[in-house]
Motif scaffolding. Sequence first.
Motif, PDB file in Angstrom:
ATOM      1  N   TYR A   1      22.758   4.050 -24.315  1.00 51.52           N
ATOM      2  CA  TYR A   1      22.013   4.941 -23.683  1.00 51.52           C
ATOM      3  C   TYR A   1      20.471   4.552 -23.493  1.00 51.52           C
ATOM      4  CZ  TYR A   1      19.628   7.149 -27.485  1.00 51.52           C
ATOM      5  OH  TYR A   1      18.734   7.360 -28.572  1.00 51.52           O
ATOM      6  N   CYS A   2      19.968   3.887 -24.639  1.00 53.75           N
ATOM      7  CA  CYS A   2      18.537   3.530 -24.515  1.00 53.75           C
ATOM      8  C   CYS A   2      18.397   2.504 -23.577  1.00 53.75           C
ATOM      9  CB  CYS A   2      17.911   3.449 -25.932  1.00 53.75           C
ATOM     10  SG  CYS A   2      18.776   2.248 -26.936  1.00 53.75           S
ATOM     11  N   GLU A   3      19.228   1.536 -23.609  1.00 52.19           N
ATOM     12  CA  GLU A   3      19.103   0.480 -22.526  1.00 52.19           C
ATOM     13  C   GLU A   3      19.151   0.887 -21.137  1.00 52.19           C
ATOM     14  OE1 GLU A   3      20.825  -3.194 -25.255  1.00 52.19           O
ATOM     15  OE2 GLU A   3      22.120  -1.908 -24.276  1.00 52.19           O
ATOM     16  N   ARG A   4      20.023   1.809 -21.113  1.00 55.39           N
ATOM     17  CA  ARG A   4      20.330   2.405 -19.735  1.00 55.39           C
ATOM     18  C   ARG A   4      19.068   3.197 -19.255  1.00 55.39           C
ATOM     19  NH1 ARG A   4      25.890   3.706 -17.774  1.00 55.39           N
ATOM     20  NH2 ARG A   4      25.716   1.275 -17.632  1.00 55.39           N
ATOM     21  N   LEU A   5      18.489   4.079 -20.116  1.00 51.27           N
ATOM     22  CA  LEU A   5      17.519   4.984 -19.749  1.00 51.27           C
ATOM     23  C   LEU A   5      16.134   3.904 -19.455  1.00 51.27           C
ATOM     24  CD1 LEU A   5      16.623   7.607 -20.103  1.00 51.27           C
ATOM     25  CD2 LEU A   5      15.782   7.545 -22.306  1.00 51.27           C
ATOM     26  N   ARG A   6      15.898   2.753 -19.955  1.00 51.08           N
ATOM     27  CA  ARG A   6      14.901   1.973 -19.785  1.00 51.08           C
ATOM     28  C   ARG A   6      15.289   1.141 -18.320  1.00 51.08           C
ATOM     29  NH1 ARG A   6      12.851  -3.159 -19.497  1.00 51.08           N
ATOM     30  NH2 ARG A   6      10.635  -3.410 -20.438  1.00 51.08           N
ATOM     31  N   ALA A   7      16.490   0.866 -18.121  1.00 55.27           N
ATOM     32  CA  ALA A   7      16.988   0.213 -16.887  1.00 55.27           C
ATOM     33  C   ALA A   7      16.613   1.130 -15.698  1.00 55.27           C
ATOM     34  CB  ALA A   7      18.314  -0.225 -16.848  1.00 55.27           C
ATOM     35  N   LEU A   8      16.975   2.391 -15.788  1.00 60.36           N
ATOM     36  CA  LEU A   8      16.766   3.431 -14.664  1.00 60.36           C
ATOM     37  C   LEU A   8      15.340   3.591 -14.602  1.00 60.36           C
ATOM     38  CD1 LEU A   8      19.377   6.063 -15.863  1.00 60.36           C
ATOM     39  CD2 LEU A   8      19.391   4.821 -13.689  1.00 60.36           C
ATOM     40  N   ARG A   9      14.424   3.548 -15.721  1.00 62.11           N
ATOM     41  CA  ARG A   9      12.769   3.766 -15.451  1.00 62.11           C
ATOM     42  C   ARG A   9      12.509   2.523 -14.706  1.00 62.11           C
ATOM     43  NH1 ARG A   9       8.849   1.699 -18.059  1.00 62.11           N
ATOM     44  NH2 ARG A   9       9.919   1.232 -19.676  1.00 62.11           N
ATOM     45  N   VAL A  10      12.787   1.453 -15.068  1.00 61.67           N
ATOM     46  CA  VAL A  10      12.323   0.193 -14.560  1.00 61.67           C
ATOM     47  C   VAL A  10      12.691   0.154 -13.194  1.00 61.67           C
ATOM     48  CG1 VAL A  10      12.471  -2.256 -14.419  1.00 61.67           C
ATOM     49  CG2 VAL A  10      12.146  -0.983 -16.492  1.00 61.67           C
ATOM     50  N   GLU A  11      13.821   0.660 -12.838  1.00 60.91           N
ATOM     51  CA  GLU A  11      14.397   0.646 -11.375  1.00 60.91           C
ATOM     52  C   GLU A  11      13.478   1.390 -10.670  1.00 60.91           C
ATOM     53  OE1 GLU A  11      18.415   2.475  -9.741  1.00 60.91           O
ATOM     54  OE2 GLU A  11      18.727   0.700 -10.903  1.00 60.91           O
ATOM     55  N   ALA A  12      13.239   2.697 -11.060  1.00 61.41           N
ATOM     56  CA  ALA A  12      12.515   3.763 -10.315  1.00 61.41           C
ATOM     57  C   ALA A  12      11.059   3.084 -10.160  1.00 61.41           C
ATOM     58  CB  ALA A  12      12.716   4.891 -11.272  1.00 61.41           C
ATOM     59  N   GLY A  13      10.801   2.201 -11.033  1.00 61.48           N
ATOM     60  CA  GLY A  13       9.295   1.637 -10.946  1.00 61.48           C
ATOM     61  C   GLY A  13       8.244   2.870 -11.676  1.00 61.48           C
ATOM     62  N   GLU A  14       8.646   3.392 -12.635  1.00 57.35           N
ATOM     63  CA  GLU A  14       7.681   4.487 -13.065  1.00 57.35           C
ATOM     64  C   GLU A  14       7.506   3.710 -14.551  1.00 57.35           C
ATOM     65  OE1 GLU A  14       9.252   8.563 -11.707  1.00 57.35           O
ATOM     66  OE2 GLU A  14      10.838   7.790 -13.024  1.00 57.35           O
ATOM     67  N   THR A  15       6.579   4.392 -15.229  1.00 54.78           N
ATOM     68  CA  THR A  15       5.912   4.300 -16.525  1.00 54.78           C
ATOM     69  C   THR A  15       6.677   5.315 -17.482  1.00 54.78           C
ATOM     70  OG1 THR A  15       4.187   5.754 -16.352  1.00 54.78           O
ATOM     71  CG2 THR A  15       3.782   3.411 -15.567  1.00 54.78           C
ATOM     72  N   GLN A  16       6.448   5.076 -18.968  1.00 49.38           N
ATOM     73  CA  GLN A  16       6.973   5.834 -19.866  1.00 49.38           C
ATOM     74  C   GLN A  16       6.562   7.107 -19.603  1.00 49.38           C
ATOM     75  OE1 GLN A  16       6.785   3.483 -23.457  1.00 49.38           O
ATOM     76  NE2 GLN A  16       8.967   2.918 -23.167  1.00 49.38           N
ATOM     77  N   ALA A  17       4.996   7.260 -19.416  1.00 49.62           N
ATOM     78  CA  ALA A  17       4.348   8.489 -19.223  1.00 49.62           C
ATOM     79  C   ALA A  17       4.511   9.280 -18.079  1.00 49.62           C
ATOM     80  CB  ALA A  17       2.939   8.266 -19.042  1.00 49.62           C
ATOM     81  N   GLN A  18       5.113   8.790 -17.034  1.00 48.21           N
ATOM     82  CA  GLN A  18       5.722   9.349 -15.837  1.00 48.21           C
ATOM     83  C   GLN A  18       6.968  10.005 -15.994  1.00 48.21           C
ATOM     84  OE1 GLN A  18       5.138   5.906 -13.081  1.00 48.21           O
ATOM     85  NE2 GLN A  18       3.650   7.063 -11.862  1.00 48.21           N
ATOM     86  N   VAL A  19       7.876   9.516 -16.792  1.00 51.93           N
ATOM     87  CA  VAL A  19       9.067  10.080 -17.020  1.00 51.93           C
ATOM     88  C   VAL A  19       8.955  11.145 -17.940  1.00 51.93           C
ATOM     89  CG1 VAL A  19      11.516   9.400 -17.838  1.00 51.93           C
ATOM     90  CG2 VAL A  19      10.353   7.895 -16.463  1.00 51.93           C
ATOM     91  N   ALA A  20       8.276  10.970 -19.048  1.00 50.74           N
ATOM     92  CA  ALA A  20       7.934  12.017 -20.033  1.00 50.74           C
ATOM     93  C   ALA A  20       7.200  13.135 -19.224  1.00 50.74           C
ATOM     94  CB  ALA A  20       7.218  11.511 -21.096  1.00 50.74           C
ATOM     95  N   GLN A  21       6.309  12.930 -18.531  1.00 55.97           N
ATOM     96  CA  GLN A  21       5.777  14.114 -17.787  1.00 55.97           C
ATOM     97  C   GLN A  21       6.971  14.820 -16.856  1.00 55.97           C
ATOM     98  OE1 GLN A  21       2.500  13.268 -15.356  1.00 55.97           O
ATOM     99  NE2 GLN A  21       1.822  15.358 -15.153  1.00 55.97           N
ATOM    100  N   ALA A  22       7.630  14.147 -16.026  1.00 59.84           N
ATOM    101  CA  ALA A  22       8.581  14.743 -15.407  1.00 59.84           C
ATOM    102  C   ALA A  22       9.575  15.352 -16.008  1.00 59.84           C
ATOM    103  CB  ALA A  22       9.314  13.367 -14.440  1.00 59.84           C
ATOM    104  N   ILE A  23      10.000  15.107 -17.403  1.00 59.77           N
ATOM    105  CA  ILE A  23      11.145  15.741 -17.953  1.00 59.77           C
ATOM    106  C   ILE A  23      10.437  16.994 -19.126  1.00 59.77           C
ATOM    107  CG2 ILE A  23      12.802  14.120 -17.800  1.00 59.77           C
ATOM    108  CD1 ILE A  23      12.412  13.351 -20.664  1.00 59.77           C
ATOM    109  N   GLY A  24       8.896  16.978 -19.080  1.00 60.51           N
ATOM    110  CA  GLY A  24       8.389  17.925 -19.926  1.00 60.51           C
ATOM    111  C   GLY A  24       8.454  17.458 -21.272  1.00 60.51           C
ATOM    112  N   ALA A  25       8.285  16.014 -21.673  1.00 60.74           N
ATOM    113  CA  ALA A  25       8.514  15.546 -22.984  1.00 60.74           C
ATOM    114  C   ALA A  25       6.986  14.809 -23.329  1.00 60.74           C
ATOM    115  CB  ALA A  25       9.415  14.737 -23.266  1.00 60.74           C
ATOM    116  N   ALA A  26       6.682  14.885 -24.545  1.00 66.14           N
ATOM    117  CA  ALA A  26       5.443  14.030 -25.127  1.00 66.14           C
ATOM    118  C   ALA A  26       5.858  12.591 -24.959  1.00 66.14           C
ATOM    119  CB  ALA A  26       5.014  14.347 -26.444  1.00 66.14           C
ATOM    120  N   ILE A  27       4.865  11.811 -24.536  1.00 68.11           N
ATOM    121  CA  ILE A  27       5.291  10.559 -24.229  1.00 68.11           C
ATOM    122  C   ILE A  27       5.702   9.891 -25.456  1.00 68.11           C
ATOM    123  CG2 ILE A  27       3.063   9.614 -24.798  1.00 68.11           C
ATOM    124  CD1 ILE A  27       3.273   7.237 -22.607  1.00 68.11           C
TER     125      ILE A  27
END
Length: 68
Positions: A3-29
């Motif tokens: 799951y963590c590899e898939r999560l990273r792959a999805l984020r990279v595919e979307a061209g987002e940073t970890q901070a952007q994803v964290a903000q989008a889901i309401g989590a701390a970075i």
Amino acid sequence: MNYCERLRALRVEAGETQAQVAQAIGAAIRQYQRYESGEQKPGLDYLCALADHFGVSLDYLACRTEER
């Protein structure tokens, strides 16, 4: 792939940073970084938010299927 590899792959595919994803889901970075590194597994609420954010199913996010 887990799951963590898939999560990273999805984020990279979307061209987002970890901070952007964290903000989008309401989590701390740092919390999101733990998900992506495999240090912590997201709870159901965050799993649903991640699946919705990336437009995939929970089964795909959990690597139970290859169908998005």
